[in-house]
Design an enzyme around this catalytic site. Sequence first.
Site, PDB file in Angstrom:
ATOM      1  N   CYS A   1       0.841  -1.202   0.000  1.00 23.83           N
ATOM      2  CA  CYS A   1       0.000   0.000   0.000  1.00 23.83           C
ATOM      3  C   CYS A   1       0.873   1.247   0.000  1.00 23.83           C
ATOM      4  O   CYS A   1       1.991   1.233   0.510  1.00 23.83           O
ATOM      5  CB  CYS A   1      -0.915  -0.002   1.226  1.00 23.83           C
ATOM      6  SG  CYS A   1      -2.180   1.292   1.201  1.00 23.83           S
TER       7      CYS A   1
ATOM      8  N   CYS B   1      -1.838   3.547   7.206  1.00 23.74           N
ATOM      9  CA  CYS B   1      -2.865   3.890   8.195  1.00 23.74           C
ATOM     10  C   CYS B   1      -2.569   3.159   9.501  1.00 23.74           C
ATOM     11  O   CYS B   1      -2.319   1.953   9.507  1.00 23.74           O
ATOM     12  CB  CYS B   1      -4.246   3.512   7.677  1.00 23.74           C
ATOM     13  SG  CYS B   1      -4.630   4.273   6.083  1.00 23.74           S
TER      14      CYS B   1
ATOM     15  N   CYS C   1     -21.865 -10.343   6.167  1.00 21.39           N
ATOM     16  CA  CYS C   1     -21.524 -11.564   6.903  1.00 21.39           C
ATOM     17  C   CYS C   1     -21.544 -11.373   8.412  1.00 21.39           C
ATOM     18  O   CYS C   1     -21.928 -12.274   9.158  1.00 21.39           O
ATOM     19  CB  CYS C   1     -20.161 -12.092   6.456  1.00 21.39           C
ATOM     20  SG  CYS C   1     -18.828 -10.855   6.546  1.00 21.39           S
TER      21      CYS C   1
ATOM     22  N   ASP D   1     -11.126 -12.344   5.076  1.00 22.84           N
ATOM     23  CA  ASP D   1     -10.197 -11.215   5.014  1.00 22.84           C
ATOM     24  C   ASP D   1      -9.701 -10.801   6.398  1.00 22.84           C
ATOM     25  O   ASP D   1      -8.592 -10.294   6.538  1.00 22.84           O
ATOM     26  CB  ASP D   1     -10.902 -10.030   4.330  1.00 22.84           C
ATOM     27  CG  ASP D   1      -9.955  -8.877   4.052  1.00 22.84           C
ATOM     28  OD1 ASP D   1      -8.802  -9.151   3.657  1.00 22.84           O
ATOM     29  OD2 ASP D   1     -10.361  -7.719   4.219  1.00 22.84           O
TER      30      ASP D   1
ATOM     31  N   CYS E   1     -25.618 -14.768  24.765  1.00 23.55           N
ATOM     32  CA  CYS E   1     -26.010 -14.386  23.404  1.00 23.55           C
ATOM     33  C   CYS E   1     -27.203 -15.213  22.927  1.00 23.55           C
ATOM     34  O   CYS E   1     -28.149 -14.676  22.344  1.00 23.55           O
ATOM     35  CB  CYS E   1     -24.843 -14.570  22.440  1.00 23.55           C
ATOM     36  SG  CYS E   1     -23.477 -13.432  22.724  1.00 23.55           S
TER      37      CYS E   1
ATOM     38  N   CYS F   1     -30.346 -13.934  24.269  1.00 24.59           N
ATOM     39  CA  CYS F   1     -30.555 -12.492  24.103  1.00 24.59           C
ATOM     40  C   CYS F   1     -31.748 -12.208  23.189  1.00 24.59           C
ATOM     41  O   CYS F   1     -31.949 -12.889  22.178  1.00 24.59           O
ATOM     42  CB  CYS F   1     -29.293 -11.859  23.511  1.00 24.59           C
ATOM     43  SG  CYS F   1     -29.444 -10.090  23.195  1.00 24.59           S
TER      44      CYS F   1
ATOM     45  N   CYS G   1     -19.063 -10.080  14.267  1.00 20.85           N
ATOM     46  CA  CYS G   1     -17.914 -10.809  13.717  1.00 20.85           C
ATOM     47  C   CYS G   1     -17.176 -11.606  14.795  1.00 20.85           C
ATOM     48  O   CYS G   1     -16.850 -11.067  15.854  1.00 20.85           O
ATOM     49  CB  CYS G   1     -16.944  -9.833  13.059  1.00 20.85           C
ATOM     50  SG  CYS G   1     -15.552 -10.668  12.257  1.00 20.85           S
TER      51      CYS G   1
ATOM     52  N   CYS H   1     -20.504  -5.823  22.369  1.00 25.62           N
ATOM     53  CA  CYS H   1     -21.863  -6.245  22.730  1.00 25.62           C
ATOM     54  C   CYS H   1     -22.684  -5.117  23.352  1.00 25.62           C
ATOM     55  O   CYS H   1     -23.821  -4.872  22.961  1.00 25.62           O
ATOM     56  CB  CYS H   1     -21.810  -7.440  23.677  1.00 25.62           C
ATOM     57  SG  CYS H   1     -23.414  -7.880  24.388  1.00 25.62           S
TER      58      CYS H   1
END
Length: 414
Positions: free
Chosen positions: A24, A28, A276, A298, A339, A342, A352, A371
């Site tokens: 790149c 960053c 996703c 990724d 979870c 929930c 993710c 969360c």
Amino acid sequence: MKATTYAPFAKPLYVMVKPVGAVCNLACEYCYYLEKANLYKENPKHVMSDELLEKFIDEYINSQTMPQVLFTWHGGETLMRPLSFYKKAMELQKKYARGRTIDNCIQTNGTLLTDEWCEFFRENNWLVGVSIDGPQEFHDEYRKNKMGKPSFVKVMQGINLLKKHGVEWNAMAVVNDFNAEYPLDFYNFFKEIDCHYIQFAPIVERIVSHQDGRHLASLAEGKEGALADFSVSPEQWGNFLCTIFDEWVKEDVGKFFIQIFDSTLANWMGEQPGVCTMAKHCGHAGVMEFNGDVYSCDHFVFPEYKLGNIYSQTLVEMMHSERQHNFGTMKYQSLPTQCKECDFLFACNGECPKNRFSRTADGEPGLNYLCKGYYQYFQHVAPYMDFMKKELMNQQAPANIMKALKDGSLKIEY
């Protein structure tokens, strides 16, 4: 009669391509991918060969079960390959199309865009994603070049070229510890530059040193890595989303499209969220490095998540392997009890897996670090989502919510 589908019950196979690996022109501070170059120190040049490009395009198209095929070009910085590389890619796509419709999208930091690039994207209907973190003060906080110089001015020059040539584009905005504090300044900036499609990406990373020089932790590693300073906090993330949502739901429904709001409504409807992170399962989108190595995702380009190499296994073998299937189903199976019980599991699905390094109130591992922020957001938007869901089920436009809020026919009480 031409068939409209190749396998009616199959799903498309996605593998994102990294034609320059992690190379790149920017550096960053929060980039999760820049350090992946350390995985390939033995390779003097991190450049995809023409031979591999052709092999991938042929195999990728041939592995699809649907009539539409989407190629996603990602980096590093994708425009560090010359335009001739992508022209060659399009020639190969036509050569191996076998009657399928081919689409292309490309992610760029925008600093290398020229009239020539933009003419190519417009003529060939490429969708361009531009990484920009809001107004100059926010963007330049972390998005600098290798000399430490800010990049905002060049990015805006690139965006103006995209607009000038009528290229379809959208924004990928990283939400960090700094810009999360100013949600309305952030959101209004995108409206001012007439960006109608925006994706927010909360940045959360932990620091764990590796012998090869990498310093970002994978989920499989120890859960004790220190949180990186630039990470957005759960409280910041929740406040950020709620503040922007309140503005959007009153003024901008159907005019500005914010991925997380669209995905939330899709989950409210029981539809696929289109992203996703908010789906029940993941693992359908792999990534291929410049040398043919394929990884589960990724955000999981770590040695332990490498599925193989296209020179030794087919894309179908890797992406439909038991290992990749397990990677995808573990998104749900590994959720802690908190979870699974929930009220908003249907909307969140644990987000993710890379962010699931916290513990629940009972001490159970696997809770998403963000969360608290997500729960605040879902609780806040629930009555609005209920209204928009009802509109859609009656074949009416969700944008009707703006009128209902203005004329008082919809009153939200917490």
